[in-house]
Structures are given as C-alpha cells and as structure tokens.
Design a protein around this motif. Sequence first.
Motif, PDB file in Angstrom:
ATOM      1  N   GLY A   1       0.248  12.188  -4.553  1.00  0.00           N
ATOM      2  CA  GLY A   1       0.213  10.983  -5.384  1.00  0.00           C
ATOM      3  C   GLY A   1       1.182   9.934  -4.882  1.00  0.00           C
ATOM      4  N   PHE A   2       2.365  10.367  -4.481  1.00  0.00           N
ATOM      5  CA  PHE A   2       3.356   9.479  -3.890  1.00  0.00           C
ATOM      6  C   PHE A   2       2.764   8.769  -2.677  1.00  0.00           C
ATOM      7  CE2 PHE A   2       6.591   8.852  -0.621  1.00  0.00           C
ATOM      8  CZ  PHE A   2       7.564   8.130  -1.300  1.00  0.00           C
ATOM      9  N   GLY A   3       2.067   9.533  -1.837  1.00  0.00           N
ATOM     10  CA  GLY A   3       1.440   8.949  -0.653  1.00  0.00           C
ATOM     11  C   GLY A   3       0.412   7.895  -1.010  1.00  0.00           C
ATOM     12  N   PHE A   4      -0.469   8.209  -1.953  1.00  0.00           N
ATOM     13  CA  PHE A   4      -1.499   7.246  -2.348  1.00  0.00           C
ATOM     14  C   PHE A   4      -0.898   5.995  -2.984  1.00  0.00           C
ATOM     15  CE2 PHE A   4      -4.632  10.789  -2.180  1.00  0.00           C
ATOM     16  CZ  PHE A   4      -5.531  10.165  -1.332  1.00  0.00           C
ATOM     17  N   TYR A   5       0.222   6.153  -3.704  1.00  0.00           N
ATOM     18  CA  TYR A   5       0.838   5.005  -4.377  1.00  0.00           C
ATOM     19  C   TYR A   5       1.672   4.159  -3.410  1.00  0.00           C
ATOM     20  CZ  TYR A   5       3.467   2.210  -7.683  1.00  0.00           C
ATOM     21  OH  TYR A   5       4.034   1.148  -8.364  1.00  0.00           O
ATOM     22  N   PHE A   6       2.558   4.815  -2.643  1.00  0.00           N
ATOM     23  CA  PHE A   6       3.536   4.058  -1.859  1.00  0.00           C
ATOM     24  C   PHE A   6       3.076   3.640  -0.460  1.00  0.00           C
ATOM     25  CE2 PHE A   6       6.553   5.775  -4.971  1.00  0.00           C
ATOM     26  CZ  PHE A   6       7.232   4.613  -5.273  1.00  0.00           C
TER      27      PHE A   6
ATOM     28  N   ASN B   1      -3.535   0.670  17.660  1.00  0.00           N
ATOM     29  CA  ASN B   1      -3.926   0.444  16.269  1.00  0.00           C
ATOM     30  C   ASN B   1      -2.778   0.938  15.391  1.00  0.00           C
ATOM     31  OD1 ASN B   1      -5.019   0.384  13.701  1.00  0.00           O
ATOM     32  ND2 ASN B   1      -7.044   1.045  14.376  1.00  0.00           N
ATOM     33  N   ILE B   2      -1.819   0.056  15.146  1.00  0.00           N
ATOM     34  CA  ILE B   2      -0.583   0.422  14.441  1.00  0.00           C
ATOM     35  C   ILE B   2      -0.872   0.836  12.993  1.00  0.00           C
ATOM     36  CG2 ILE B   2       1.726  -0.379  13.787  1.00  0.00           C
ATOM     37  CD1 ILE B   2       1.376  -0.283  16.783  1.00  0.00           C
ATOM     38  N   THR B   3      -1.791   0.131  12.337  1.00  0.00           N
ATOM     39  CA  THR B   3      -2.095   0.455  10.937  1.00  0.00           C
ATOM     40  C   THR B   3      -2.668   1.867  10.811  1.00  0.00           C
ATOM     41  OG1 THR B   3      -2.480  -1.872  10.448  1.00  0.00           O
ATOM     42  CG2 THR B   3      -3.384  -0.260   8.890  1.00  0.00           C
TER      43      THR B   3
ATOM     44  N   PRO C   1       0.309   2.286   0.818  1.00  0.00           N
ATOM     45  CA  PRO C   1      -0.213   0.916   0.926  1.00  0.00           C
ATOM     46  C   PRO C   1       0.841  -0.146   0.606  1.00  0.00           C
ATOM     47  CG  PRO C   1      -1.689   2.286  -0.384  1.00  0.00           C
ATOM     48  CD  PRO C   1      -0.443   3.079  -0.151  1.00  0.00           C
ATOM     49  N   ARG C   2       1.745   0.151  -0.311  1.00  0.00           N
ATOM     50  CA  ARG C   2       2.775  -0.812  -0.694  1.00  0.00           C
ATOM     51  C   ARG C   2       3.833  -0.998   0.387  1.00  0.00           C
ATOM     52  NH1 ARG C   2       0.322   1.158  -4.742  1.00  0.00           N
ATOM     53  NH2 ARG C   2       0.077   0.091  -6.701  1.00  0.00           N
ATOM     54  N   LYS C   3       4.061   0.017   1.192  1.00  0.00           N
ATOM     55  CA  LYS C   3       5.072  -0.047   2.251  1.00  0.00           C
ATOM     56  C   LYS C   3       4.483  -0.426   3.607  1.00  0.00           C
ATOM     57  CE  LYS C   3       8.598   0.947  -0.208  1.00  0.00           C
ATOM     58  NZ  LYS C   3       9.649  -0.043  -0.386  1.00  0.00           N
ATOM     59  N   GLN C   4       3.162  -0.527   3.685  1.00  0.00           N
ATOM     60  CA  GLN C   4       2.516  -0.824   4.968  1.00  0.00           C
ATOM     61  C   GLN C   4       3.043  -2.115   5.578  1.00  0.00           C
ATOM     62  OE1 GLN C   4      -1.769  -0.971   4.876  1.00  0.00           O
ATOM     63  NE2 GLN C   4      -1.833  -2.209   6.714  1.00  0.00           N
TER      64      GLN C   4
END
Length: 150
Positions: free
Chosen positions: A133-138, A83-85, A140-143
């Motif tokens: 906050g960085f984690g929550f923002y970036f 499960n890579i995600t 999903p965008r970098k997934q």
Amino acid sequence: MIEIFHIILGFSSLLSGLFIVLTQKGNKKHKLVGRVYFLSMLGLNLTSFGIYKLFDGWGFFHWMAVASLIPIVAGYIAIRYKNITAHYYFMCWSYIGLLCATISEIFVHVPVATALLDNVAHIDTLLMVCLIGFGFYFLPRKQSVYVRKT
C-alpha cells in the motif's frame, strides 16, 4: 552451503537497496551501488532455486523468486534504454518485493517473530500489505522528486 550464499546475497541486496533509496540518484555512486543491487538480487533469486528444505521440492517461494526476477530484469532493461520512469518503478517494486520476502523469512525463521505470529494472526501479511500500500500511495507522489524530466 547454498543457503549461506543466499543469506549473504540477501543482506547485500537489502543494504545496497537501502543505500539507493536514501541517496541521490543518477550519480556514479548510485550507478555502482545499483549494479551491486542488481547482481545481488540476481544471485539471490538464482540461489533460491537450489534451496528445497521447506517444501522438499519446488514450492511457493520458488515461484516468488521467478516473480522477483521480472522487475529486476525489467528495471535493468529500462535503464539500458534510458527510460528513467520505468526504471524507477521497476526497481522500487523490486525493493518492496525484497522487503516483503524478508518479512516472510523473518516470520518463518526467527523464534521471536514466530511466537508473535502465534499470538497475532496474520501480522506478517498485514506488514506486507502495508508495504505494498505504501508503494501504491507514495511511488507516484515521489516520482517527480526522483525522476528527472527529459
């Protein structure tokens, strides 16, 4: 003596985690360094249970070590089941947690940081909140960049 092992494992976790963040995912190097990160984090958390100087017993940082074990073990289980995600998110949050713990340790033990904290109240907390906050923002965008479609 346990503190020295804890520090060595902390640096090993920080460096191997940084390597993984900055390099290509899924190849042999990633897998090897990922194992180093996993084992270093496991050892880091386990050695923390033997350190009692700050609280003279079980304290807040011991509970944070327990909490830190959750994403590292979950990330390991996720990759074992391909499960890579889930692996991506658990390991990223593990590293963000490690960085937050490092910030906390710096502001407790490094005199310059302690002096800064005396002059700028809650700067350590602000830095940790920014990381989260960085984690929550970036994340999903970098997934899509780091997680292959299966």
